[in-house]
Structures are given as C-alpha cells and as structure tokens.
Design a protein around this motif. Structure first.
Motif, short mmCIF file in Angstrom:
data_model
loop_
_atom_site.label_atom_id
_atom_site.label_comp_id
_atom_site.label_asym_id
_atom_site.label_seq_id
_atom_site.Cartn_x
_atom_site.Cartn_y
_atom_site.Cartn_z
N ASN A 167 1.54 -81.32 23.61
CA ASN A 167 1.67 -82.34 25.10
C ASN A 167 -0.07 -81.27 26.09
N LEU A 168 -1.10 -80.92 25.34
CA LEU A 168 -2.31 -80.77 25.90
C LEU A 168 -3.41 -81.98 25.87
N SER A 169 -4.29 -82.05 27.15
CA SER A 169 -4.61 -83.10 27.29
C SER A 169 -6.35 -83.46 26.11
N GLU A 170 -6.35 -84.18 25.61
CA GLU A 170 -7.36 -84.68 24.65
C GLU A 170 -8.59 -85.29 25.24
N GLY A 180 -7.60 -79.41 27.35
CA GLY A 180 -7.49 -77.88 27.75
C GLY A 180 -5.71 -78.94 28.49
N ALA A 181 -5.54 -77.94 30.10
CA ALA A 181 -3.76 -78.08 30.04
C ALA A 181 -4.26 -77.81 31.54
N PRO A 182 -3.72 -77.95 32.19
CA PRO A 182 -3.95 -77.27 33.85
C PRO A 182 -3.51 -75.75 34.33
N TRP A 183 -2.51 -75.34 32.72
CA TRP A 183 -2.65 -74.14 32.70
C TRP A 183 -3.66 -73.05 31.46
N ILE A 184 -4.70 -73.89 31.08
CA ILE A 184 -5.46 -72.41 30.54
C ILE A 184 -6.34 -72.60 31.33
N ASP A 185 -6.94 -71.06 31.19
CA ASP A 185 -7.92 -70.25 31.39
C ASP A 185 -9.02 -70.08 30.32
N SER A 186 -9.73 -71.67 31.24
CA SER A 186 -11.62 -72.16 30.67
C SER A 186 -11.92 -70.54 29.94
N ARG A 187 -12.41 -69.83 30.70
CA ARG A 187 -13.26 -68.53 30.26
C ARG A 187 -12.40 -68.07 29.05
N GLN A 228 -3.84 -84.27 37.97
CA GLN A 228 -3.95 -82.96 38.11
C GLN A 228 -5.79 -82.05 37.23
N THR A 229 -5.86 -81.16 37.91
CA THR A 229 -7.23 -80.43 37.52
C THR A 229 -6.67 -79.76 36.51
N CYS A 230 -7.45 -79.69 35.32
CA CYS A 230 -7.24 -79.21 33.71
C CYS A 230 -8.50 -78.71 33.89
N GLY A 231 -7.59 -76.85 32.54
CA GLY A 231 -9.26 -76.02 32.79
C GLY A 231 -8.42 -76.58 31.62
N GLY A 232 -9.96 -75.88 30.50
CA GLY A 232 -9.97 -75.92 29.08
C GLY A 232 -11.70 -75.81 28.70
N LEU A 233 -11.92 -76.80 27.74
CA LEU A 233 -13.36 -76.42 27.38
C LEU A 233 -14.01 -77.78 26.39
N GLN A 234 -15.87 -77.92 26.37
CA GLN A 234 -16.38 -79.28 26.55
C GLN A 234 -16.50 -78.33 24.98
N ILE A 235 -16.93 -79.28 23.94
CA ILE A 235 -17.32 -79.04 22.52
C ILE A 235 -19.13 -79.69 22.47
N HIS A 236 -19.41 -78.63 22.14
CA HIS A 236 -21.34 -78.90 22.19
C HIS A 236 -21.32 -79.03 20.60
#
Length: 395
Positions: A247-250, A262-269, A300-308
């Motif tokens: 149920n996470l956003s890809e 990510g998802a709205p509940w993810i702490d990005s850091r 909705q604003t999602c916390g998460g990450l970007q892959i580099h």
C-alpha cells in the motif's frame, strides 16, 4: 565511457534489407510507441512500406497501441484514428483478453512483433510476445520478432525465478526477475521451453554488445509505457516494481515514477538513514517528499526517498528493492499492508507473491529475516538461469 558504433535495431535491419520470408503474406503487427527506427519512424509505417507485404491488423499490448493508458487499465479495440487497419487490444478486462483471438487472427499469415522491453520479468511486453507466439503456433502463423537491446545490458541475472503455482501476466514463464536477455532471445527460449510449433524468425540487432548501457547504443529513448519515462527509471524498475505489491506509493503520479517511493506516514530521513546503513552497492538515497497527481495517495504529501544510482554496474536493483520494501515496512508501524486487491486478473494470490514469483520472500520479510538473508536463497536460482539461458543468446 567506452565509445561504440551505433546499434542497428531489428526494425532498421528489416527496413534496410527487407524480409523475403514475409513477401506475399498478410501480416499482423504487435507493437507500441517505442517501436521506432533510428529516424523515429514507427514500425507500422516501416512494415506498411515493405515490398510485397500486406498489412492486415495492428495489435496493442498493455497501455495500448498509442501507449496512453495507465497501469491495470483495460484498453478497447481501436484507439488510433490514423490507422487504416483494424486495431486490436491485447489488454482488456480478463486474462483471456491478453491473447489474440481466432477472429482477430483470421486472414493473417504472419505476426510481426516489435516491442521495446525493459529487462524485467514483470514488465509485461515480453509476456504479450509469448501469448502471441502461442496463438501463432495454434493457428500456424509465422512469427517474426524484431529484436531490440535490453536497456539494462545483457550480462547480469538477478532475482528469484518464478515458482510453480505463481504464474501470471507479471510472471508468465520461469525466468529470473532481471533476466539479462533481449526480447528476441526470450522468444527463442520461450519457443524451446514451451514446445511451440510453427516457425519463429528473429531479426537480430547489429552492433549490440551485452556490456552496453542503452545510452551507448546511439538509439533514441522512447518511453515504452507511461511510467517508464527515462533510462534511469528502467534501471530501478526491477526492484521498485515490488512496491506495487504494497500500500506504499511507487511514485506513480509523479515525474519520477519508481525512483520515488513512500507514503504519508513515512519519515524520509529515518528511511534514508536505515538504507544507508545497509551499504547497498552503487546507490544512494535522498530524503524526498512528493504529492502524486493520481494513483495511490493522489493529492496527499508523501514522505519517502528518491533512489540515485551512482554506479550502474555495481547496482543490484532487485536486492535494493527488497531492502527498500523491508525498511519502509519496518518504519510503517501500523500503517503498512500488502496490496490485497485483485492484481493482473489474479484473485487468489497476493500481488507481492506474484511479483516475487512465490510467497517465500513475503513470508521471510514477515518473519523478520534480513534482506541479505532472503536474497541468499536467490543465488542458486540466478546461477541456474544464467546457465539455462545460454543456448538462446544471440550476442
């Protein structure tokens, strides 16, 4: 970066040399927007201009002949007002819709297939090719596959193989997740291992080498599907498509699908700190926030990450995707869940199990095994597939 002579695709070879085997035949073309020659001329025009060849129908895979449909969206027949031929959809509302019907094949004597693959078992264009080959075999049609480079190169095999009982449109045949084969090579493997009757002709590329990145080929990148906009997307996709099974956003609905998650509940850091502690090769992670315009968490604003990806040769996308999935699940506390809706016309298996090719990985994640422990089970399967594919390699 090593300089190579420009690669010539199977479509360009067909246009340059013709194909005597197709002369006098009425032909159906299975294709999509990325099937272009070096001058960006589409395969439908190239085939229509072949001397002695009579075009009879066009077939569009998932996302449609025009490539306009999002994932899991059925496409109706037609859809190209400029086409002067019948246009048949090979992605409707059932598994049966994925194969050409006898009525659609009536009057045809050959199927020409030109589809740019993305190098992953669950990228469905090679599955469409197999289903078309099976239909051609049943109806005694010649199959001609115009080969194209694997954008991920052809050396590396990574990830689990499909296990019995988990076949689906995202796992149509037991191959590794990252298979390291061209679509023409896969056609040869499928014909042999599925015992298909009828004639298969693969028109190979010229100048492609297995150690090439796509951006070394001199070929234009045309997105083969709406959420494969860049070569960077293709490199992360073999791992990041696993997020579809949760149920996470890809990252669909953003300009960086699959690179963002990510998802709205993810702490990005916290997510990035956790992943950096695993010292995954060839990749770094940036804390990111995004708001999908559509799909999961639209608006909705999602916390998460970007892959580099820093080093494509060292990067292991499937192992990295597993590590990301496990980390985000651990950080989700009570919010995380596996995707439970029907997925690719399957109702009795979880999407994540269809993507992995069995329930082994999901059960191991739930049991608290580390990604490294889970991936250890893949090594024998990777070696076995690397050996199994050898007789079918063209380059």
């Amino acid at each position: 970066m090593t300089a190579f002579p420009p690669v010539v695709t199977g479509l360009d070879v067909l246009q340059r040399d013709g194909c005597p085997r197709l002369r006098g035949l009425r032909v159906g073309l299975v294709t999509h927007p990325a099937a272009v020659n070096r001058k960006l001329q589409h395969a439908s025009q190239v085939v229509a201009d072949l001397p002695g060849v009579s075009p009879g129908a066009l077939f569009g895979p998932e996302h449609g002949l025009l490539g306009e449909a999002q994932d899991l969206i059925g496409v109706r027949d037609g859809g190209d007002p400029s086409a002067r031929l019948p246009v048949h959809s090979l992605y409707g509302d059932s598994f049966e819709s994925l194969s050409p019907t006898p009525a659609q094949l009536r009057g045809l004597e050959a199927l020409v297939i030109d589809l740019q693959d993305a190098g992953s078992r669950y990228y469905t264009f090679q599955a469409t090719m197999l289903l078309c080959m099976e239909a051609a075999s049943r109806h005694q049609l010649l199959t001609v596959v115009l080969d194209r480079p694997n954008p991920l190169g052809g050396l590396v095999v990574e990830g689990p193989s499909l296990q019995p009982g988990y076949a689906s449109f995202v796992g149509i045949h037991p191959i590794a997740t990252r298979h390291g084969m061209t679509i023409g090579e896969l056609a040869q493997l499928y014909k042999s291992e599925r015992g298909l009757a009828g004639e298969l002709m693969v028109i190979p590329c010229e100048g492609w080498r297995r150690n090439m990145d796509f951006d070394q080929t001199g070929l234009p990148w045309v997105q083969p599907s709406p959420n494969m906009p860049t070569l960077d997307t293709a490199y992360v996709y073999p791992g990041q498509c696993l997020i579809e099974g949760t149920n996470l956003s890809e990252g669909r609905g953003t300009t960086r699908p699959f690179e963002l998650c990510g998802a709205p509940w993810i702490d990005s850091r916290k997510a990035c700190d956790r992943l950096h502690s695993e010292a995954l090769p060839g990749v770094v992670f940036r804390p990111a926030w995004f708001r999908p315009a559509f799909h999961k968490f639209a608006g909705q604003t999602c916390g998460g990450l970007q892959i580099h990806v820093r080093d494509r040769q060292a990067f292991q996308p499937v192992r990295t995707g597993l590590a990301i999935l496990a980390a985000l699940r651990d950080l989700s506390v009570r919010h995380f869940d596996w995707r439970r809706e029907p997925y690719e016309f399957v109702t009795d298996r979880l999407a994540i199990d269809l993507l992995f090719g069995s329930d082994r990985e999901r059960l191991a994640v739930e049991a608290g095994q580390t990604p490294a422990e889970i991936a250890r089970a893949w090594e024998a399967e990777e070696q076995a597939f690397h050996k199994r594919r050898q007789p079918f390699l063209l380059y």
